[in-house]
Design an enzyme around this catalytic site. Structure first.
Site, PDB file in Angstrom:
ATOM      1  N   THR A  19      39.887 -14.484  43.774  1.00 60.24           N
ATOM      2  CA  THR A  19      40.416 -13.341  44.759  1.00 60.24           C
ATOM      3  C   THR A  19      42.508 -13.842  44.894  1.00 60.24           C
ATOM      4  O   THR A  19      42.708 -13.992  45.976  1.00 60.24           O
ATOM      5  CB  THR A  19      40.378 -13.671  46.310  1.00 60.24           C
ATOM      6  OG1 THR A  19      38.831 -13.718  45.689  1.00 60.24           O
ATOM      7  CG2 THR A  19      41.100 -11.877  45.716  1.00 60.24           C
ATOM      8  N   HIS A  20      42.838 -13.666  43.741  1.00 60.93           N
ATOM      9  CA  HIS A  20      44.158 -14.021  43.534  1.00 60.93           C
ATOM     10  C   HIS A  20      44.894 -12.651  43.178  1.00 60.93           C
ATOM     11  O   HIS A  20      46.039 -12.586  43.692  1.00 60.93           O
ATOM     12  CB  HIS A  20      44.099 -15.191  42.403  1.00 60.93           C
ATOM     13  CG  HIS A  20      44.630 -16.507  42.980  1.00 60.93           C
ATOM     14  ND1 HIS A  20      45.468 -17.245  43.160  1.00 60.93           N
ATOM     15  CD2 HIS A  20      43.322 -17.023  43.563  1.00 60.93           C
ATOM     16  CE1 HIS A  20      45.082 -19.029  43.405  1.00 60.93           C
ATOM     17  NE2 HIS A  20      44.176 -18.236  43.413  1.00 60.93           N
ATOM     18  N   ASP A 117      52.028 -15.723  40.795  1.00 56.23           N
ATOM     19  CA  ASP A 117      51.205 -16.714  41.400  1.00 56.23           C
ATOM     20  C   ASP A 117      51.636 -17.351  41.193  1.00 56.23           C
ATOM     21  O   ASP A 117      51.843 -17.808  40.277  1.00 56.23           O
ATOM     22  CB  ASP A 117      49.378 -16.161  40.763  1.00 56.23           C
ATOM     23  CG  ASP A 117      48.957 -16.858  41.779  1.00 56.23           C
ATOM     24  OD1 ASP A 117      47.890 -16.489  42.257  1.00 56.23           O
ATOM     25  OD2 ASP A 117      49.114 -18.175  42.121  1.00 56.23           O
ATOM     26  N   SER A 303      26.158 -11.589  51.264  1.00 54.07           N
ATOM     27  CA  SER A 303      26.771 -11.233  49.797  1.00 54.07           C
ATOM     28  C   SER A 303      26.355 -12.474  49.450  1.00 54.07           C
ATOM     29  O   SER A 303      26.789 -13.525  48.657  1.00 54.07           O
ATOM     30  CB  SER A 303      27.895 -11.014  49.997  1.00 54.07           C
ATOM     31  OG  SER A 303      28.975 -11.039  48.527  1.00 54.07           O
ATOM     32  N   HIS A 347      32.889 -20.056  53.012  1.00 58.03           N
ATOM     33  CA  HIS A 347      33.471 -21.156  51.840  1.00 58.03           C
ATOM     34  C   HIS A 347      34.323 -21.492  52.233  1.00 58.03           C
ATOM     35  O   HIS A 347      35.136 -22.516  52.126  1.00 58.03           O
ATOM     36  CB  HIS A 347      33.459 -21.214  50.615  1.00 58.03           C
ATOM     37  CG  HIS A 347      34.224 -19.816  49.784  1.00 58.03           C
ATOM     38  ND1 HIS A 347      33.900 -18.803  50.777  1.00 58.03           N
ATOM     39  CD2 HIS A 347      35.182 -19.855  49.136  1.00 58.03           C
ATOM     40  CE1 HIS A 347      35.210 -17.859  49.935  1.00 58.03           C
ATOM     41  NE2 HIS A 347      35.392 -18.551  49.231  1.00 58.03           N
ATOM     42  N   ASP A 371      41.582 -25.697  48.380  1.00 58.30           N
ATOM     43  CA  ASP A 371      41.866 -25.534  49.924  1.00 58.30           C
ATOM     44  C   ASP A 371      41.047 -25.708  51.070  1.00 58.30           C
ATOM     45  O   ASP A 371      41.554 -25.337  52.081  1.00 58.30           O
ATOM     46  CB  ASP A 371      42.810 -24.358  50.274  1.00 58.30           C
ATOM     47  CG  ASP A 371      41.808 -22.821  49.481  1.00 58.30           C
ATOM     48  OD1 ASP A 371      41.100 -23.231  49.210  1.00 58.30           O
ATOM     49  OD2 ASP A 371      42.340 -22.176  49.363  1.00 58.30           O
TER      50      ASP A 371
END
Ligand code: U2F
Length: 449
Positions: A19-20, A117, A303, A347, A371
């Site tokens: 999800t960037h 990004d 999900s 997560h 991260d």
């Protein structure tokens, strides 16, 4: 629209995985609304662009361009995201350069700025060659970026406590005293010759100080210690988020009827489970999670990445079909804002962390890479808005214990209060005089220069 004379032409370089793309596009939409004099050419792979843009968008001054994904012809994706990333990085920066030439030709104007990004460190070089500014977007937490910027210090500290147990705390930076050895992203220790991801982090850390400003999807009040640390490390760091409060939600569609299903559930009763867009659970943990969900009385919404019919026991799906719902995708932010949700098993991807704050939902953390371990530790030990799963991996016992603490004791309510406080700070940050709004105005000036 190509005939229009734009004063500025801005290149936007996306990292096409996980999800960037969505937060970067959120930023660009927001910028384009306050800079109608600018054309934004958005570069990502075909697959990523097709998910991000739809025909009906009607974005007059944002245009997507596809860049080569570097994959061999007839490449068969068998679930290995690292491999896809390796191919992509091998194709950079040539793939971007090629597509950027096409855009300049079409728009009839050279680029005046590059937004990218932060992962795409080479955008610093491209901008320098073109004598224009580079504005990277960091899509995760401030703490995780500070550790990347301080990789040398991290290595030095770790050498001094070699052979100590993994749960030993390691005081790397002021305000980081809760971090344990096991929370430090392992990518900071991997040989850069062996991992594209590690090499990328290393190069990014070296490149970021060359940026005109660095933007991030967070807000200053969430982590004042980090804000202080940036002052001497990246003075031009601008918290302009959280995007969940500044921008339209990119994931609103609900093909599986999750919201309707939630309408039928009791207040704060449902366990929501999602490990983001790329992670699939190891088989052992999948089995343990299934056992926990079978035994516990709570309703759940899951999900699930993959094919539940093939990967989950038929007996489990049959037995839980009343109280449980397993789907391939949910409108997560809307789900977490639904009053029926009681807890979120995650997560700790940064977008999910922000979703949990926006929805005031306590979390149970099972971090995997990058991260996520730092985010997880911050949630439990700094903000007190969730629990780390015992032993770092999902077991039936560990999960049941965390669920009952949050759902049946006052711990859950305490966490919700803390989340409400953080949510209030976030709402303040995005008000017209708030810190994120002011930082965004600074960003607009830099981009328009
Ligand atoms: C990488 O993160 P992921 O893509 O794995 O996970 P998140 O940052 O949590 O983002 C998931 C997004 O997808 C949405 C959800 C988030 O915006 O609302 N979503 C949804 O709408 N429906 C679903 O069923 C499931 C998800 C990386 F792995 C992390 O470590 C990084 O922190 C992150 C940001 O850089 O990127």
């Amino acid at each position: 629209s190509e005939a229009r004379n734009y004063l500025k032409h801005i290149a936007v370089l996306a990292f096409p995985m996980a999800t960037h793309g969505p937060p970067l596009l959120s930023l660009v939409r927001r910028l384009s609304a306050s800079a109608s004099y600018a054309k934004f050419s958005f570069f990502s792979t075909k697959e990523s662009n097709s998910k991000l843009f739809s025909e009906e968008d009607g974005l007059e001054n944002i245009k997507p361009y596809n860049v080569n994904d570097g994959l061999p012809e007839n490449y068969n994706f068998a679930g290995n995201h690292d491999e896809v990333m390796d191919y992509f990085f091998k194709a950079t920066p040539g793939n971007f350069k090629q597509a950027m030439e096409v855009a300049v030709e079409e728009v009839g104007k050279d680029f005046t700025c590059i937004i990218s990004d932060a992962f795409l460190w080479f955008a610093a070089d491209l901008a320098r060659e073109l004598h224009i500014t580079w504005v990277p977007l960091w899509t995760s937490s401030s703490r995780s970026l500070l550790l990347v910027l301080e990789t040398d210090l991290v290595h030095q500290k770790m050498r001094s406590i070699i052979n100590e147990p993994e749960d030993r705390t390691i005081d790397i930076l002021p305000g980081f005293s809760e971090l344990r050895i096991s929370d430090i992203p392992k990518e900071l220790f991997t040989d850069v010759k062996e991992s594209q991801f590690s090499a990328m982090l290393c190069k990014m850390g070296l490149a970021l100080p060359q940026a005109a400003v660095v933007a991030s999807n967070s807000f200053e009040e969430l982590d004042p210690d980090a804000v202080n640390l940036f002052k001497s490390r990246l003075p031009k760091f601008l918290h302009i988020g959280p995007f969940v409060l500044t921008s339209p939600d990119p994931f609103t569609s609900d093909p599986h009827g999750c919201l309707e299903w939630l309408d039928k559930q009791k207040h704060e009763s449902v366990v929501y489970i999602s490990f983001g867009s790329v992670i699939t659970l190891p088989p052992q943990e999948l089995a343990e999670l299934v056992e926990a969900l079978k035994e516990c009385k709570l309703p759940f919404l899951w999900s699930f990445r993959g094919n539940p019919k093939e990967e989950l026991p038929e007996e489990f799906l049959e037995r839980t079909k009343e109280k449980g719902k397993v789907v391939s995708w949910t409108p997560q932010l809307r789900v977490l804002r639904h009053k029926a949700i009681g807890v979120f098993v995650t997560h700790c991807g940064w977008n999910s962390v922000l979703d949990s704050i926006a929805g005031c939902v306590p979390v149970i953390c099972r971090p995997f890479f990058g991260d996520q371990t730092v985010n997880s530790r911050t949630i439990e030990a700094v903000w007190g808005t969730g629990l780390e799963i015992e032993g770092g991996r999902i077991t039936k016992g560990g999960l049941m214990k965390a669920l009952s603490l949050i759902m049946s004791t006052d711990e859950g309510n305490k966490m919700r209060k803390k989340l409400q406080h953080l949510q209030g700070l976030a709402l303040d940050a995005v008000r017209s005089s708030g810190s994120s709004t002011k930082n965004f105005e600074t960003l607009v000036e830099v981009v328009a220069k």
